[in-house]
Design an enzyme around this catalytic site. Structure first.
Site, PDB file in Angstrom:
ATOM      1  N   ASP A 106       0.872  -1.171   0.000  1.00 19.48           N
ATOM      2  CA  ASP A 106       0.000   0.000   0.000  1.00 19.48           C
ATOM      3  C   ASP A 106       0.914   1.227   0.000  1.00 19.48           C
ATOM      4  O   ASP A 106       2.035   1.180   0.532  1.00 19.48           O
ATOM      5  CB  ASP A 106      -0.955   0.013   1.200  1.00 19.48           C
ATOM      6  CG  ASP A 106      -2.092   1.021   0.980  1.00 19.48           C
ATOM      7  OD1 ASP A 106      -2.046   1.780  -0.019  1.00 19.48           O
ATOM      8  OD2 ASP A 106      -3.039   1.055   1.794  1.00 19.48           O
TER       9      ASP A 106
HETATM   10  C1  BGC Z   1      -4.852   3.593   0.004  1.00 20.82           C
HETATM   11  C2  BGC Z   1      -5.063   2.551  -1.074  1.00 20.82           C
HETATM   12  C3  BGC Z   1      -4.909   3.170  -2.431  1.00 20.82           C
HETATM   13  C4  BGC Z   1      -3.526   3.800  -2.534  1.00 20.82           C
HETATM   14  C5  BGC Z   1      -3.244   4.441  -3.875  1.00 20.82           C
HETATM   15  C6  BGC Z   1      -3.554   4.339  -0.203  1.00 20.82           C
HETATM   16  O1  BGC Z   1      -3.476   5.424   0.664  1.00 20.82           O
HETATM   17  O2  BGC Z   1      -4.857   2.980   1.268  1.00 20.82           O
HETATM   18  O3  BGC Z   1      -6.331   1.974  -0.930  1.00 20.82           O
HETATM   19  O4  BGC Z   1      -5.113   2.219  -3.440  1.00 20.82           O
HETATM   20  O5  BGC Z   1      -3.415   4.799  -1.531  1.00 20.82           O
HETATM   21  O6  BGC Z   1      -3.932   5.615  -4.048  1.00 20.82           O
END
Ligand code: BGC
Length: 765
Positions: free
Chosen positions: A273
């Site tokens: 993530d």
């Molecule tokens: C979120 C994810 C997301 C990623 C990319 C993160 O902060 O937890 O769900 O896909 O950012 O934007």
């Protein structure tokens, strides 16, 4: 029964206590290379041939993100120019393509969950996937099986389909197949136990929350939908920000090497993530790709191979898993666009890439209709005749004036001051009703912006223009005047939620006051709630003038049209709650997120001591009467259930010491069928979600193990057939690390909700 050797290695599993007394995640090494089993066979062959030609640097290069100024993809991998490999664009997510023009805004996952409709779920995923592909997005950063919804205040619960692992698992699987059939890589996230936004990430010397989950709870609740996703062939899984048993998700060898890649035999790649905590060792722990930059890898990873701390085979496996995913969904074909081609910076000159196709239109509207849940109806709906006068109240009836690609708009706010200041950690200030306008999605990564919002006020006005209905509206007053000649008063309120913050509560005084004020003056008050999660109704639901209540969830761009069709009886209510709507906050077994309120800890711990007793499993176990139970929803017609037939197909208990491993095909064998007949006994068309619950020995009183959405025409019947697998009857055995069918009596319940059981029987094993 097969007995897995590797399983034995896992036996000293989670939640052993340390000297500090905190739960611990045990190490599992080495990282198992992908095997290319089943549907992955050809993709692996191709990927292995390709990776064989790559240098170490090239392999390392595709396992990490790079800043690309040319597009606004959430992430871009490296490329391999020498072999003409174009790299990949990764982008969010749940409601459609984020931060883009010329795209559609689909109903949110929670809305889809409330539809209980597997066909619509697949179609939504397929058309949404086509839009991602048209924009040149290789990896769609969804769907979402975590958070599941341990706390009803969870800021991201609406990004998932349901708090129930079975419903979540089925709809995640259908979504994954839909996305991947359209030619994009799906990412099942967030792995795992990412159940709150409070302390979601490390922050100025404070660690992220540690979700301390025991092995049985992990398997029977939080891992369950991930199992369905892996079985459906998901090509990527995103590890989560939080710690699990005190090890960060993206450094957790027990979870990535052990549970995901060995136990579930996951052949795709594990994706970080964004900027999640990780280290160089995370390569050995099973992480395959970093985003959005190079983090601790990049050149460090190359050096680590050279100095022997990471084996080159591990890097080869990372690259193979990534390329196999790319081959699996057919991105090697000639018709995949240049990565990120349709995702340019909107303020710079760019080609117009219109991702919307006509075939998606009915799916978006049908999906919007299907997730509305009618929870109260004193014969107020559908309207008996076209109303002469309608009065419309509440901030949620119209669209906010902020721009449509702006997050404030997605959140229904007019300014950041109105939204409140929010910071990670313990200081939470979040205005839970978005008073700037109607909401059709929750906020941040799961959200997107459409070309139009068919908002409720406009939709009723369009209709009024045709019918000559007089519409009164007052969207700002908390105590509006009511024209005494109104046929009905419609009050629109909402409950917003977003990534980054947990909610402050499950209802707000302003909105409740507005409803009570209107109801005190209008004998036919109909309440409509757009809700990014559970919204309590007990302040006013029993008011005699509140004649109907609709939980409208997050319908996407066709919100108003869907509602008008439902209220005028041109469409039927068929949604059911994918969660329990309690009478009081205190009725939930887990309410607040861990660590809320003043605390000076730098090491927040969250013990999941409730085990699997979340949502209705808790209400049933403690015999608490909910306001509206899990699976509840009214219809314009009535259904009769009859002719229960239970047929065990050689179902036997597992012998002492034996169990079925998670990746074993035998787990998915159908070992019993249950048939029932559902008859539409009312005068009009309707759709019913017939639900099957099992009472498994030594487990919660009821657990969802089947559902079918059917629409017998008036006076007609449909036979529903539930096929129950070995897994459906099983509990997780921590000793053998496998699934066990216990001996004993299994109650079988078939009905219209978790508490409206119409037929019951049992199976003795
Ligand atoms: C979120 C994810 C997301 C990623 C990319 C993160 O902060 O937890 O769900 O896909 O950012 O934007």
């Amino acid at each position: 029964m097969l007995f897995s050797l590797t399983a034995l290695l896992f036996a000293p599993s989670f939640v052993a206590s340390t000297t500090s007394g905190y739960a611990q995640s045990s190490p599992v090494f080495p990282s198992p290379p992908g095997k290319g089993a089943g549907i992955w066979a050809d993709a692996y062959e191709n990927a292995q041939d390709f990776v064989r030609q790559m240098t170490l640097e090239e392999k390392v290069n595709i396992t990490r993100g790079f800043t690309v100024t040319d597009n606004v993809c959430a992430g871009n991998t490296g490329t391999v120019p020498r072999l003409a490999w174009p790299g990949m664009c990764l982008h969010d997510a749940g409601n459609g393509v984020r931060a883009a023009d010329l795209v559609n805004s689909y109903p949110s996952a929670l809305h889809v969950g409330a539809s209980w409709d597997r066909n619509l779920t697949y179609d939504r995923a397929y058309y949404m996937g086509q839009e991602f592909k048209a924009k040149g997005i290789n990896v769609l950063l969804g769907p979402n099986a975590g958070p599941l919804g341990r706390t009803p205040l969870g800021g991201r619960n609406w990004e998932g389909f349901s708090v129930d692992p079975y419903l979540s698992g089925q709809l995640n699987a259908d979504t994954i197949v839909g996305h991947q059939d359209a030619g994009v890589i799906a990412t099942l996230k967030h792995f795992i136990a990412n159940e709150q936004e409070t302390y979601r990430r490390p922050y100025f010397g404070v660690e992220a929350v540690s979700a301390n989950v025991d092995d049985k709870t992990l398997h029977e609740l939080y891992l369950w939908p991930f199992m369905d996703g892996v079985r459906a062939g998901v090509a990527s899984v995103m590890c989560s920000y939080n710690r699990i048993n005190n090890t960060y998700g993206c450094e957790n060898s027990k979870l990535m090497n052990g549970v995901l890649k060995t136990e579930l035999a996951f052949d795709g790649f594990v994706l970080l993530d964004w900027n999640a905590q990780h280290n160089l060792e995370s390569a050995n722990a099973g992480l395959d790709m970093l985003m959005p930059g190079g983090g601790f890898w990049g050149n460090n990873l190359t050096q680590a191979v050279q100095n022997g701390s990471v084996n080159e085979d591990r890097v080869t496996d990372m690259a193979t898993r990534i390329l196999a995913a790319w081959f699996l969904v057919g991105q090697n074909g000639t018709n995949f666009p240049v990565p990120g081609i349709g995702l340019k910076n909107l303020t710079q000159p760019h080609e117009q890439v219109d991702a919307r196709i006509p075939e998606s239109k009915p799916v978006i509207l049908e999906g919007a209709i299907a997730g509305h849940v009618l929870v109260k109806n004193n014969d107020a709906l559908p309207f008996k005749k076209n109303p002469t006068m309608l009065s419309i109240y509440g901030y949620d009836a119209t669209i906010p004036g902020t721009k449509n690609t702006d997050n404030l708009f997605q959140l229904g706010y007019t300014s950041s001051a109105e939204m409140g200041q929010a910071v990670l950690g313990t200081e939470q200030h979040f205005n839970q009703a978005a008073k700037g306008g109607t909401i059709v999605t929750g906020g941040r990564a799961g959200a997107n912006g459409p070309a139009y919002i068919d908002d409720p006020l406009s939709a009723f006005q369009q209709r009024a223009k045709v019918d000559g209905t007089w519409i009164n509206w007052d969207l700002t007053s908390s105590n509006p005047d009511v024209n005494a000649a109104s046929d009905a008063c419609l009050v629109f309120i909402n409950a917003i939620a977003t990534e980054g913050w947990d909610r402050e509560g499950l209802h707000d005084d302003f909105s409740d006051g507005l409803i009570l004020n209107v109801a005190s003056k209008c004998a036919n008050t109909i309440v409509i709630i757009h809700a990014a999660g559970i919204r309590l109704v007990d302040q006013w639901i029993d008011h005699p003038n509140v004649t109907a209540t609709v939980i409208a969830h997050l319908p996407g761009q066709d919100s108003g049209e869907a509602l008008v069709k439902l209220l005028y009886g041109e469409a039927v209510f068929s949604g059911k709650l994918p969660y329990t709507l309690a009478k009081n906050e205190s009725d939930y077994g887990v309410y607040a997120a861990c660590g809320r309120g003043p605390t000076n800890t730098t090491d927040p711990q969250c013990d999941f001591t409730e085990g699997v007793y979340v949502d209705y499993r808790h209400f049933d176990e403690k015999d608490i009467l909910p306001r509206f139970e899990f699976g509840y929803g009214l219809s314009y017609t009535t259904f009769n259930y009859s002719s229960l037939a239970i047929e065990p197909l050689g179902i036997k208990p597992d012998a002492q010491g034996s169990s079925t491993p998670s990746s074993d095909e035998a787990l998915w064998e159908v070992i019993a069928t249950v048939n029932a007949t559902v008859t539409n006994t009312g005068p009009v068309a309707g759709a019913e979600v017939a639900q099957l619950y099992l009472g498994i020995p030594n487990s919660p009183p009821k657990q969802l193990r089947g559902f079918k959405k059917i629409n017998p025409s008036p006076e007609n019947s449909t036979e529903v057939v539930f096929e129950l697998t070995r897994r459906d009857f099983s509990v997780w055995d921590v000793i053998t690390q496998g699934w066990v069918v216990q001996s004993g009596e299994y109650a079988v319940y078939v009905g219209a909700s978790s508490r409206d059981i119409r037929l019951d029987g049992s199976i003795t094993v």
